[in-house]
Design an enzyme around this catalytic site. Structure first.
Site, PDB file in Angstrom:
ATOM      1  N   ASP A 208       0.809  -1.219   0.000  1.00  0.00           N
ATOM      2  CA  ASP A 208       0.000   0.000   0.000  1.00  0.00           C
ATOM      3  C   ASP A 208       0.841   1.266   0.000  1.00  0.00           C
ATOM      4  O   ASP A 208       0.301   2.365  -0.080  1.00  0.00           O
ATOM      5  CB  ASP A 208      -0.927   0.006   1.229  1.00  0.00           C
ATOM      6  CG  ASP A 208      -1.939   1.133   1.209  1.00  0.00           C
ATOM      7  OD1 ASP A 208      -2.463   1.445   0.128  1.00  0.00           O
ATOM      8  OD2 ASP A 208      -2.217   1.710   2.275  1.00  0.00           O
ATOM      9  N   SER A 232      -6.925   5.760  -0.283  1.00  0.00           N
ATOM     10  CA  SER A 232      -7.177   4.437  -0.856  1.00  0.00           C
ATOM     11  C   SER A 232      -8.661   4.104  -0.713  1.00  0.00           C
ATOM     12  O   SER A 232      -9.224   4.226   0.376  1.00  0.00           O
ATOM     13  CB  SER A 232      -6.344   3.380  -0.132  1.00  0.00           C
ATOM     14  OG  SER A 232      -4.972   3.687  -0.191  1.00  0.00           O
ATOM     15  N   GLN A 282      -5.273  -1.437  -6.833  1.00  0.00           N
ATOM     16  CA  GLN A 282      -5.833  -0.471  -5.892  1.00  0.00           C
ATOM     17  C   GLN A 282      -6.448   0.693  -6.658  1.00  0.00           C
ATOM     18  O   GLN A 282      -5.858   1.186  -7.624  1.00  0.00           O
ATOM     19  CB  GLN A 282      -4.761   0.078  -4.933  1.00  0.00           C
ATOM     20  CG  GLN A 282      -5.329   1.046  -3.898  1.00  0.00           C
ATOM     21  CD  GLN A 282      -4.276   1.620  -2.970  1.00  0.00           C
ATOM     22  OE1 GLN A 282      -3.805   2.733  -3.173  1.00  0.00           O
ATOM     23  NE2 GLN A 282      -3.891   0.844  -1.958  1.00  0.00           N
TER      24      GLN A 282
END
Length: 291
Positions: A208, A232, A282
């Site tokens: 991430d 996110s 993502q």
């Protein structure tokens, strides 16, 4: 861990937040508790919640049934000053596969919801894409020394358990060449032992960290842009092969699309010897003043 001093070992801090607590409580779900590590701005790092979710779900399964995928949504921004509660629903246990729903709460409100799938190590066909030929991490520099002019960025780098070396230029202060792709070498800053659950959780954690940059780089937007905001929205990981999170990995990232204040980023994570360890997708929210 929210009050960890700047001199604290970042890996000790990471291991602390991944060492989630077991409450012993279980109705239809298993309940775990956890804390957060410091972050500039006071918002919980999404990768931390991903790693904690992997640990929590793994606690409900035998060690030989490992995660192969996790699909999750970030629902609300978390507060590092508040404790986290994780609930794990044992949705399904089959002969080869198990599924777990994981939700993270703060003060009774869900901040993350995901489903993870686990599988025994079964035989089958095998292939993978090839790792690109790029300079090794020893040939590259770490973050630009110029980030000391931005205290929050400097703190994030200094306290980060993840080491990152961009193949080419970074985008902390400027973007040399706008394009929707990049590659970085990444790893944890020191060894963390041999627990495979911990390495899979740590890998989820680090996926991430830089993946949003392919979206920003595509539009020539550095992190230093005044007023830039990212968040996110969702995150998906597929673990293909086991790899150590404390050894160098090449994270190859690209952004196939951005529209409507959202950008999609995709990544492949390779071991130093070229094995494809994981694939990541993502979608992020991106707000840039004047865009």
């Amino acid at each position: 861990m929210t009050d960890a001093p700047a001199s604290a070992d970042p890996i000790d801090v990471l291991l602390g937040v991944l060492a989630i607590g077991e409450t012993g409580a279980r109705t239809s779900e298993d309940i775990f508790t956890a804390s957060s590590h410091p972050m500039p701005g006071g918002r919980v790092f999404g990768g931390q919640v991903l790693g904690q979710s992997v640990v929590a779900a793994s606690r409900t399964l035998p060690p030989d049934r490992a995660p192969h995928s996790l699909h999750g949504y970030f629902l609300r921004p978390g507060d590092i000053a508040k404790p986290l509660t994780f609930s794990v629903d044992r949705i399904h246990d089959g002969r080869s596969f198990s599924r777990r729903r994981i939700q993270a709460f703060q003060e009774g409100e869900p901040i993350f919801s995901g489903i993870a799938s686990f599988q025994d190590d079964d035989p089958g066909f095998e292939h993978q894409v090839s790792m690109p030929d790029v300079p090794g991490p020893e040939e590259l520099h770490g973050p630009s020394d110029l980030v000391h002019d931005r205290p929050e960025a400097s703190l994030l780098i200094r306290m980060n358990p993840i080491e990152v070396r961009h193949v080419g230029s970074d985008i902390y202060l400027s973007v040399d060449k706008p394009e929707p792709r990049q590659a970085v070498w990444t790893r944890l800053r020191r060894p963390i032992g041999d627990d495979p659950v911990l390495h899979r959780a740590a890998l989820a954690y680090l996926t991430d960290f830089t993946i949003q940059e392919s979206v920003l780089r595509a539009h020539g937007v550095p992190w230093s842009t005044p007023g830039v905001r990212t968040a996110s929205l969702d995150h998906a990981i597929w673990w293909h092969r086991f790899g150590r999170a404390d050894e160098w990995m090449l994270y190859v990232q690209e952004s196939p699309s951005a529209r409507g204040g959202r950008g999609l980023a995709q990544g492949n994570l390779f071991s130093r010897d070229g094995r494809l360890l994981a694939t990541v997708n993502q979608e992020i929210m991106l707000r840039v003043p004047g865009a």
